[in-house]
Design a protein around this motif. Structure first.
Motif, short mmCIF file in Angstrom:
data_model
loop_
_atom_site.label_atom_id
_atom_site.label_comp_id
_atom_site.label_asym_id
_atom_site.label_seq_id
_atom_site.Cartn_x
_atom_site.Cartn_y
_atom_site.Cartn_z
N MET A 14 35.46 51.16 -28.21
CA MET A 14 35.09 50.88 -27.05
C MET A 14 36.38 50.56 -26.11
O MET A 14 36.78 49.97 -26.46
CB MET A 14 34.20 49.65 -27.12
N THR A 15 36.37 50.82 -24.87
CA THR A 15 37.26 50.55 -23.97
C THR A 15 37.00 49.57 -23.20
O THR A 15 35.75 49.31 -22.41
CB THR A 15 37.71 51.76 -23.20
N LEU A 16 37.68 48.30 -22.95
CA LEU A 16 37.33 47.33 -22.20
C LEU A 16 37.28 47.39 -20.71
O LEU A 16 38.20 48.34 -20.36
CB LEU A 16 38.27 46.13 -22.43
N GLY A 17 36.43 47.09 -19.88
CA GLY A 17 36.45 47.27 -18.56
C GLY A 17 35.93 48.64 -18.02
O GLY A 17 35.61 48.78 -17.01
N THR A 18 35.38 49.28 -18.90
CA THR A 18 34.50 50.58 -18.33
C THR A 18 32.98 50.27 -18.25
O THR A 18 32.74 49.24 -18.51
CB THR A 18 34.67 51.84 -19.53
N SER A 19 32.59 51.27 -17.34
CA SER A 19 31.11 50.91 -17.04
C SER A 19 30.36 50.97 -18.15
O SER A 19 30.25 51.78 -19.08
CB SER A 19 30.57 51.92 -16.18
N GLY A 20 29.46 49.50 -18.40
CA GLY A 20 28.62 49.45 -19.44
C GLY A 20 29.41 49.18 -20.89
O GLY A 20 28.68 48.47 -21.83
N MET A 21 30.54 49.34 -20.99
CA MET A 21 31.43 49.09 -22.07
C MET A 21 30.41 49.57 -23.38
O MET A 21 30.14 48.57 -24.41
CB MET A 21 32.01 47.56 -22.14
N ARG A 22 30.44 50.90 -23.65
CA ARG A 22 29.57 51.35 -24.89
C ARG A 22 30.42 51.47 -25.89
O ARG A 22 31.54 51.93 -25.95
CB ARG A 22 28.73 52.51 -24.13
N TRP A 23 29.67 51.64 -26.97
CA TRP A 23 30.53 51.87 -28.27
C TRP A 23 30.13 53.49 -28.63
O TRP A 23 29.17 53.79 -28.62
CB TRP A 23 29.98 50.97 -29.68
N LYS A 24 31.33 54.06 -28.80
CA LYS A 24 31.14 55.64 -28.55
C LYS A 24 31.83 55.95 -30.13
O LYS A 24 32.68 55.38 -30.86
CB LYS A 24 31.79 56.35 -27.54
#
Length: 306
Positions: free
Chosen positions: A95-105
Motif C-alpha cells: 500500500m502507498t501512503l497518501g494515495t486515493s483510498g489507500m488500498r492494499w494491492k
C-alpha cells in the motif's frame, strides 16, 4: 513525545506480527490496538518530530505474516509491504501512503520467506533477512525496490544483522559477544548486480565497557560505528556507543527519558535504535520538504490535538 495517544496501545513485542520500522523520518508500527479489544489491531505511521500520525486500513492476515516500511526518494512515497508467511494462506500486499483510498494491492514475489529481521530501507531499497523454510533451508536477504516494486535476493554466508553502513547495506557477522567484548565482521554491499562486498573486521574490548548485550545498529558519515544496548530497565542507564575504527576510540552517551513513560520494573523493555545519516539532504535547498514529505497531508491526526 509520548506515543501512542489516548487508549491506543502497542502490541506486545513478542507477538509474531509485531513490526517496527523506520524510513526517512517516519516510524511504522504493526500493530496498534485502537480500543479495549485485542482483535482491533491496525498499522500506524507517525512522525516523532511533529507528533502527527495516521492509522492505515486494516488488512486480514495470517498470524505469522509480517510487514515492512519503506520510502521511495524519487517519487517521495512511503509504502507498507505485507509479506505472506511461507505456509500461510495469504498473498503479498503493498500500500502507498497518501494515495486515493489507500488500498492494499497484490504484489508478486518469486520466493516465500519467513522473516528473521526488521526491515531496513536505504536509498529506496528495503532489505530484510529471511529463510526459505525448506528441509535444506537457506538464508536470504530480500532486496525490494520501493519505487519499481521488484525483488532481488542475496545469500549471506550465515545468520547476520543488517545495518545502514553510511548509505550502503552492511551485514554484521558476530564472532564473539560478551559483557566486556564485541568481535564482529562487517560486509558492505558495493555492487548488487555482481554481488561484490567490501569486508572489515573489528574487535572491541574494554574491561566491562559494555554493561550488557550490545549490537551494531549502523555506521554514520564520519565513519563511526554505532552500537546500542538492546533493552532498558529502570535499574540501569541506557547507553549508545560511537566507535571510531581509525582512532580506536569509543564515545559513550546515556539516553535519558525512558522513566517518564515506563513504570519502574525489573522486566526489560525493548528499545529500537535507528541510524539515518541526513547529511546528504543538506546539499538541496528543499531538504526540509524532502524530509517531511507533506507531513500534514499524509498524517492527518496529531497527539497534540484535543
Amino acid at each position: 513525545m509520548k506515543f501512542p495517544p489516548g487508549r491506543m496501545r502497542i502490541f506486545r513485542s513478542d507477538d509474531r506480527q509485531f513490526a517496527c520500522g523506520y524510513a526517512s523520518g517516519l516510524v511504522y508500527f504493526y500493530g496498534m490496538l485502537t480500543g479495549l479489544e485485542d482483535n482491533d489491531e491496525v498499522p500506524v505511521v507517525c512522525n516523532p518530530r511533529t507528533g502527527r500520525y495516521e492509522t492505515l486500513p486494516w488488512i486480514l492476515r495470517y498470524r505469522k505474516s509480517y510487514s515492512f516500511f519503506g520510502f521511495d526518494p524519487v517519487e517521495k512515497q512511503y509504502k507498507v509491504l505485507h509479506m505472506a508467511y511461507p505456509c500461510g494462506p495469504d498473498d503479498h500486499r503493498i500500500m502507498t501512503l497518501g494515495t486515493s483510498g489507500m488500498r492494499w494491492k497484490k504484489i508478486d514475489c518469486s520466493m516465500r520467506l519467513e522473516h528473521l529481521s526488521e526491515g531496513l530501507c536505504i536509498h529506496g531499497v528495503l532489505y530484510y533477512l529471511g529463510h526459505t523454510c525448506e528441509k535444506k533451508s537457506s538464508l536470504v536477504i530480500a532486496c525490494f525496490d520501493v519505487r519499481y516494486e521488484k525483488f532481488r535476493f542475496l545469500y549471506p554466508e550465515s545468520f547476520c544483522k543488517l545495518i545502514n553502513y553510511n548509505g550502503k547495506l552492511g551485514v554484521v557477522y558476530y564472532d564473539d559477544l560478551s559483557d566486556d567484548a564485541v568481535e564482529f565482521r562487517v560486509w558492505v554491499l558495493e555492487d548488487v548486480e555482481k554481488h561484490e562486498w567490501s569486508k572489515y573486521a573489528y574487535a572491541l574490548r574494554g574491561d566491562k565497557l559494555f554493561p550488557r548485550y550490545v549490537s551494531v545498529v549502523g555506521v554514520i558519515s564520519r565513519g563511526e560505528i554505532v552500537l546500542s544496548m538492546a533493552d532498558y530497565t529502570s535499574e540501569q542507564p541506557f547507553y549508545v556507543y560511537y566507535f571510531n575504527p581509525e582512532g580506536n576510540t569509543i564515545r559513550q552517551f546515556e539516553i535519558q527519558g525512558f522513566g517518564e513513560y515506563h513504570e519502574a520494573s525489573n522486566s526489560p523493555c525493548r528499545v529500537y535504535v535507528f541510524v539515518d545519516d541526513c547529511s546528504r539532504f543538506y546539499r538541496f535547498a528543499d531538504h526540509a520538504e524532502y524530509l517531511n514529505v507533506k507531513d500534514p497531508t499524509l498524517l492527518k491526526s496529531s497527539i497534540y490535538t484535543p
